[in-house]
Design a protein around this motif. Structure first.
Motif, PDB file in Angstrom:
ATOM      1  N   ASN A 328      22.595   4.716  72.302  1.00  0.00           N
ATOM      2  CA  ASN A 328      23.477   3.943  71.429  1.00  0.00           C
ATOM      3  C   ASN A 328      22.758   2.732  70.850  1.00  0.00           C
ATOM      4  N   ALA A 329      21.964   2.045  71.686  1.00  0.00           N
ATOM      5  CA  ALA A 329      21.254   0.867  71.202  1.00  0.00           C
ATOM      6  C   ALA A 329      20.232   1.234  70.130  1.00  0.00           C
ATOM      7  N   ILE A 338      15.392  -4.128  73.681  1.00  0.00           N
ATOM      8  CA  ILE A 338      16.339  -3.617  74.663  1.00  0.00           C
ATOM      9  C   ILE A 338      15.813  -3.959  76.050  1.00  0.00           C
ATOM     10  N   HIS A 354      20.923  -4.307  77.785  1.00  0.00           N
ATOM     11  CA  HIS A 354      21.157  -5.384  76.819  1.00  0.00           C
ATOM     12  C   HIS A 354      20.345  -5.119  75.555  1.00  0.00           C
ATOM     13  N   SER A 355      21.031  -5.143  74.408  1.00  0.00           N
ATOM     14  CA  SER A 355      20.381  -5.034  73.112  1.00  0.00           C
ATOM     15  C   SER A 355      20.397  -6.399  72.455  1.00  0.00           C
ATOM     16  N   PRO A 359      25.507  -4.017  67.432  1.00  0.00           N
ATOM     17  CA  PRO A 359      25.552  -2.746  66.706  1.00  0.00           C
ATOM     18  C   PRO A 359      26.104  -2.936  65.305  1.00  0.00           C
ATOM     19  N   TRP A 395      24.326  -7.175  72.445  1.00  0.00           N
ATOM     20  CA  TRP A 395      25.348  -6.256  72.965  1.00  0.00           C
ATOM     21  C   TRP A 395      24.973  -5.857  74.385  1.00  0.00           C
ATOM     22  N   ASN A 396      25.935  -5.890  75.289  1.00  0.00           N
ATOM     23  CA  ASN A 396      25.714  -5.546  76.680  1.00  0.00           C
ATOM     24  C   ASN A 396      26.524  -4.327  77.074  1.00  0.00           C
TER      25      ASN A 396
END
Length: 431
Positions: A328-329, A338, A354-355, A359, A395-396
């Motif tokens: 997804n990342a 990432i 973690h990104s 998104p 994003w986590n």
């Protein structure tokens, strides 16, 4: 550190239906203003009658939205009465029985009625309006006494009927196209819903097949141990041997039933997976494959000896969660750094992916079902999973799994794994 630009709040958009209603109201007000003035000045109609009958004509398009039959009756009465209130000496110089504003109001009324309520009511209004205009010369013979006046009235009736009929056809075609578009939209929504259900069923089936492999392996171990107990333990009496034989028979029967269940879960286009299921030890290889694709990924593994004691179901779920979170990342935040952190504690396994960038889709997974699948993998083991924005704007994906799948979910609730160290790529720590 550069400040992030504050986005100005978006103004609420006006819907297409509201815009059309506002435009209709503006047209009605403009037609009413012109109609009353011309009817009083050019046709000699008393001003009170001009207001009343003009309002009857101009309000009809608005009234037709909610009460089409009342609107048809009101418009027909106004269209019949308005030409009868003129002064012949004045009206002979202007179009009669339909003035230009009245003609435009008639066209607007037929168009709105046909578009909103179908061709049947639109045709009914068109016919009644034409009949009302034909009755005007019969009720006011003084207006058509002169030959040139009679020709002018005939031409006016022909032009009005032709223009209104053209509007009727155009509105009917537009309404038909709008209905087809609405049906296509409903079908797309239905297809999207069915696709969501199908994806959810496939994900659950995949999880069930993986858990089947784990349970089948455990049942096989039970069956082998029970079958060989009488050879490995010579001091067993006959009752104990019979008990072990019953346990082995029950295990074999359970394995047979599980194979049948797996046959039901596997569809025709799916073949048996011959490769062993991946676990926590396979996460470094997974991260290396992502790095080879040009993505900057950091990995930190903590508590390797404790993680090795996790049950096979937890091992598989941990690998799948990391795999889906990385996918997804990479897919929805391309080019972002990432960080992957897997930490085994006394009773829980904690996973944080973690990104560094959020998104592109507001829900974090672009309309896919990866988050739902990861969450179900965690919950089926008594764990939990959350996904959302990180404090640094990234994003986590945060998952907590019990090392023993029998641990209750309420015993593993814990604070998030967010850490300042996760804002940079992590060095791999060998367990």
């Amino acid at each position: 550190m550069a400040r992030r630009r504050e986005r100005s709040p978006r103004r609420p958009r006006i819907s297409r239906r509201t815009s059309a209603f506002i435009a209709l109201c503006a047209a009605v007000v403009a037609l009413f203003s012109v109609l009353v003035s011309l009817q009083s000045v050019l046709y000699g109609t008393p001003l009170p009658l001009s207001f009343i009958l003009g309002a009857a004509l101009c309000v009809s398009p608005l009234l037709s939205i909610s009460h089409p039959r009342w609107a048809i009756g009101l418009f027909t009465a106004g269209a019949l009465a308005l030409p009868l209130t003129v002064v012949p000496e004045l009206a002979i110089r202007s179009p009669w029985p339909w003035s230009v504003p009245a003609l435009l109001t008639f066209v607007l009324f037929v168009g709105v009625l046909t578009f909103l309520h179908g061709a049947r009511l639109g045709a009914f209004a068109l016919i009644l309006g034409a009949i009302a205009s034909l009755l005007a010369p019969l009720l006011r013979p003084d207006m058509v006494a002169l030959p040139e006046s009679s020709a002018s009235a005939t031409a006016d009736l022909i032009v009005t009927t032709a223009v209104a009929s053209a509007m009727f056809l155009i509105a009917a075609l537009i309404a038909g196209r709008a209905r087809v578009a609405a049906e296509l939209t409903r079908e797309k929504e239905h297809s999207a819903l069915e696709e969501a259900r199908r994806a959810l069923v496939e994900e659950r089936t995949k999880i069930a097949r993986e858990l089947h492999d784990v349970v089948a392996h455990s049942m096989s171990v039970i069956q082998v141990q029970a079958s060989t107990a009488k050879y490995r333990i010579p001091e067993l009496d006959d009752a104990a041997i019979a008990e072990f034989d019953d346990i082995a028979a029950t295990a074999r029967g359970s394995l047979t039933e599980m194979r049948r269940m797996l046959g039901v879960l596997r569809t025709e286009d799916q073949s048996a997976e011959l490769a062993p299921q991946q676990g926590i030890d396979d996460i470094p290889a997974l991260v290396d494959s992502i790095r080879r694709a040009g993505v900057e990924v950091g990995l930190l593994l903590e508590g390797g000896e404790t993680a090795a004691s996790a049950t096979p179901a937890v091992q598989i779920a941990a690998f799948r969660i990391v795999q889906e979170a990385l996918s997804n990342a990479v897919r929805h935040a391309p080019g972002a750094r990432i960080s992957v952190r897997v930490r085994a504690e006394a009773r829980t396994l904690r996973i944080l992916v973690h990104s560094a960038a959020p998104p592109r889709s507001p829900d974090g997974h672009g309309g896919g079902y990866g988050l739902r699948g990861m969450r179900e993998r965690a919950e089926i083991l008594g764990g939990s999973l959350s996904a959302g924005p990180a404090p640094d704007g990234g994003w986590n994906v945060d998952a907590v799994l019990p090392l023993d799948a029998g641990v209750a979910a309420d015993t593993i609730a814990a604070p998030s794994l967010r850490s300042p160290a996760l804002s940079t790529p992590l060095e791999k720590e060998n367990p």
